[in-house]
Design an enzyme around this catalytic site. Structure first.
Site, PDB file in Angstrom:
ATOM      1  CG  ASP A 199      31.854  72.423 -25.787  1.00  0.00           C
ATOM      2  OD1 ASP A 199      32.240  73.227 -24.909  1.00  0.00           O
ATOM      3  OD2 ASP A 199      31.754  71.189 -25.579  1.00  0.00           O
ATOM      4  CG  HIS A 200      34.058  79.411 -24.951  1.00  0.00           C
ATOM      5  ND1 HIS A 200      35.373  79.440 -25.359  1.00  0.00           N
ATOM      6  CD2 HIS A 200      33.686  80.715 -24.840  1.00  0.00           C
ATOM      7  CE1 HIS A 200      35.786  80.686 -25.466  1.00  0.00           C
ATOM      8  NE2 HIS A 200      34.775  81.480 -25.169  1.00  0.00           N
ATOM      9  NE  ARG A 201      32.676  71.499 -22.463  1.00  0.00           N
ATOM     10  CZ  ARG A 201      31.940  70.415 -22.212  1.00  0.00           C
ATOM     11  NH1 ARG A 201      32.009  69.818 -21.023  1.00  0.00           N
ATOM     12  NH2 ARG A 201      31.125  69.933 -23.143  1.00  0.00           N
TER      13      ARG A 201
END
Length: 227
Positions: A199-201
């Site tokens: 999850d790039h967040r």
């Protein structure tokens, strides 16, 4: 064919994951020969029956290696919320298991704190009860990170969909003999391709790359798993 309750849940969760979670993928080729030798040596020494009996699979060692690296990188053992990133105290590995109605992810809890024999026996028990529909809710709901291994089907590589609210999932391909270059000369090694979906967040690209490099190092020098 009417959709079962499980198929509806799978469809809903995976659609939400791909629609709302910005997936980022990092792949790496990892040599397996040292790990395969360690597995063979340990299995040769293992009691064949009785309370201390075990038979390690490659996946058991991968679970342990991933758990070890997640302990080193707690910011990958994490989830996104709008107010904060949640880092988990425990390394609870969800392992994808195919069952007749679909897919379920039983959890090896505190995997970084367990020995290889304990992980192996627990995984066999969880998988058997998953396929017979006898898992308790707490045995497959939760987890801090997932592993999906399709190597037994001969799949070379694939990218897995993140299991929310987790921040990452490791997709494991088949170990295959491939030509590699060592010290400027061609050689043959058993190589598997692994792909980390994050999850790039929660996890930026450089951190995902660091995690994969650390995982590769542990798998290629697996004696550290015995410590």
């Amino acid at each position: 064919m009417p959709n079962s309750s499980m198929r509806k849940v799978i469809a809903k969760r995976l659609s939400e994951s791909k629609a709302t979670v910005p997936h980022f993928y990092v792949s790496m080729d990892i040599e397996l020969d040292a790990l395969l030798k360690l597995r063979a040596d340990l299995n040769a020494r293992a009691p064949k029956d009785g309370p201390g009996a075990f038979k390690l699979s490659v996946n058991d060692l991968i679970i342990k290696a991933a758990a070890r690296v997640l302990r080193q990188y707690p910011n990958v053992n994490a989830s996104w919320t709008d107010d904060a990133i949640i880092q988990y105290h425990d390394v609870d590995i969800s392992v994808a298991v195919s069952i007749p109605d679909g897919l379920i992810t039983p959890i090896v809890k505190k995997a970084d704190q367990k020995g290889l024999a304990a992980i192996s026996n627990e995984m066999k028990d969880l998988a058997a009860r998953a396929k017979s529909g006898k898992l308790k809710l707490e045995e497959f709901q939760g987890g801090s990170f997932s592993i999906s291994n399709m190597g037994m089907f001969g799949v070379t590589s694939f990218s897995a969909i993140i299991n929310p609210p987790q921040g990452g999932i490791l997709a494991v391909g088949a170990g295959q003999q491939r030509a590699v270059v060592k010290d400027g000369a061609l050689a043959v090694a058993t190589v598997m391709t692994c792909t980390l979906s994050v999850d790039h967040r929660v996890v930026d690209g450089a951190l995902a790359a660091e995690w994969m490099a650390a995982f590769k190092k542990v798998v290629e020098d697996p004696l550290s798993l015995m410590l």
